[in-house]
Scaffold this motif. Structure first.
Motif, mmCIF file in Angstrom:
data_model
loop_
_atom_site.group_PDB
_atom_site.id
_atom_site.type_symbol
_atom_site.label_atom_id
_atom_site.label_comp_id
_atom_site.label_asym_id
_atom_site.label_seq_id
_atom_site.Cartn_x
_atom_site.Cartn_y
_atom_site.Cartn_z
ATOM 1 N N PRO A 92 29.308 9.296 11.656
ATOM 2 C CA PRO A 92 29.613 7.943 11.192
ATOM 3 C C PRO A 92 31.048 7.572 11.567
ATOM 4 O O PRO A 92 31.910 8.443 11.684
ATOM 5 C CB PRO A 92 29.464 8.046 9.671
ATOM 6 N N ARG A 93 31.294 6.297 11.756
ATOM 7 C CA ARG A 93 32.616 5.801 12.134
ATOM 8 C C ARG A 93 33.007 4.623 11.247
ATOM 9 O O ARG A 93 32.165 3.812 10.859
ATOM 10 C CB ARG A 93 32.645 5.341 13.595
ATOM 11 N N THR A 94 34.283 4.554 10.958
ATOM 12 C CA THR A 94 34.825 3.380 10.285
ATOM 13 C C THR A 94 35.069 2.322 11.345
ATOM 14 O O THR A 94 35.688 2.608 12.373
ATOM 15 C CB THR A 94 36.142 3.714 9.568
ATOM 16 N N ILE A 109 31.505 1.150 7.372
ATOM 17 C CA ILE A 109 31.181 2.446 7.957
ATOM 18 C C ILE A 109 29.809 2.315 8.596
ATOM 19 O O ILE A 109 28.873 1.808 7.977
ATOM 20 C CB ILE A 109 31.198 3.561 6.900
ATOM 21 N N SER A 135 37.880 7.574 12.782
ATOM 22 C CA SER A 135 37.218 8.707 12.149
ATOM 23 C C SER A 135 37.050 8.407 10.661
ATOM 24 O O SER A 135 37.990 7.944 10.016
ATOM 25 C CB SER A 135 38.084 9.959 12.341
ATOM 26 N N VAL A 136 35.868 8.668 10.118
ATOM 27 C CA VAL A 136 35.653 8.480 8.684
ATOM 28 C C VAL A 136 36.405 9.544 7.889
ATOM 29 O O VAL A 136 37.050 9.251 6.897
ATOM 30 C CB VAL A 136 34.147 8.504 8.338
ATOM 31 N N SER A 137 36.340 10.788 8.352
ATOM 32 C CA SER A 137 36.920 11.892 7.583
ATOM 33 C C SER A 137 38.442 11.881 7.564
ATOM 34 O O SER A 137 39.048 12.172 6.539
ATOM 35 C CB SER A 137 36.431 13.236 8.139
ATOM 36 N N GLY A 139 40.421 9.183 9.196
ATOM 37 C CA GLY A 139 40.965 7.841 9.357
ATOM 38 C C GLY A 139 41.669 7.617 10.677
ATOM 39 O O GLY A 139 42.246 6.561 10.914
#
Length: 150
Positions: A92-94, A109, A135-137, A139
């Motif tokens: 997943p991506r922001t 997201i 990156s979600v994790s 940022g």
């Protein structure tokens, strides 16, 4: 959509400073590092640099500074600027949308299978000038997307 890796002037400056201070680390290799110069993952034995970068879209209180990886030597750049890079589709991506004035104008997201559709939906708003993919994790900034002007 048009995908934007880091600009050559940013990369040239970072490469020149690689290993000279605490903000420009030189690594003999870092397999799997997400490279912002060519939008792929680093392979074994590829020297990389890790440096601080501020994406151009966010201004004023929305300006951010974060770590990015790039090849230590110039490379050919992304294989394409018309499609979401495969190396960055696995998670997943922001998605963070910005106006032309550099103000945040929405975000969400997206899952790997909805990335392109969600970027298109953000661009349905005429006030959105750029979408940053992060990156979600962690940022971390990965790359920017603008509308395809062709």
């Amino acid at each position: 959509m048009r995908i934007h890796a880091l600009p050559d002037d940013v990369l040239d400056r970072a490469r020149k400073l690689a290993g000279t201070d605490e903000h420009h680390e030189l690594h003999p290799e870092s397999p799997g590092a997400p490279l912002r110069c060519c939008l792929r993952k680093a392979g074994p034995g590829e020297p990389v640099i890790l440096f601080r970068h501020t994406p151009t879209a966010g201004t004023g209180p929305y300006e951010e500074l974060g770590p990015v990886f790039a090849h230590a030597e110039p490379c050919a750049g992304p294989a394409t600027t018309a499609e979401f890079p495969e190396a960055f589709r696995h998670a997943p991506r922001t998605l963070r949308a910005y106006t032309a004035e550099g103000r945040i104008h929405g975000g969400e997201i997206a899952t790997p299978d909805t990335l392109t559709d969600r970027v298109d939906a953000l661009f349905d708003d005429p006030d959105v000038a750029e979408v940053q993919v992060r990156s979600v994790s962690h940022g971390c900034f990965l790359f920017a997307i603008t509308r395809d002007r062709a």
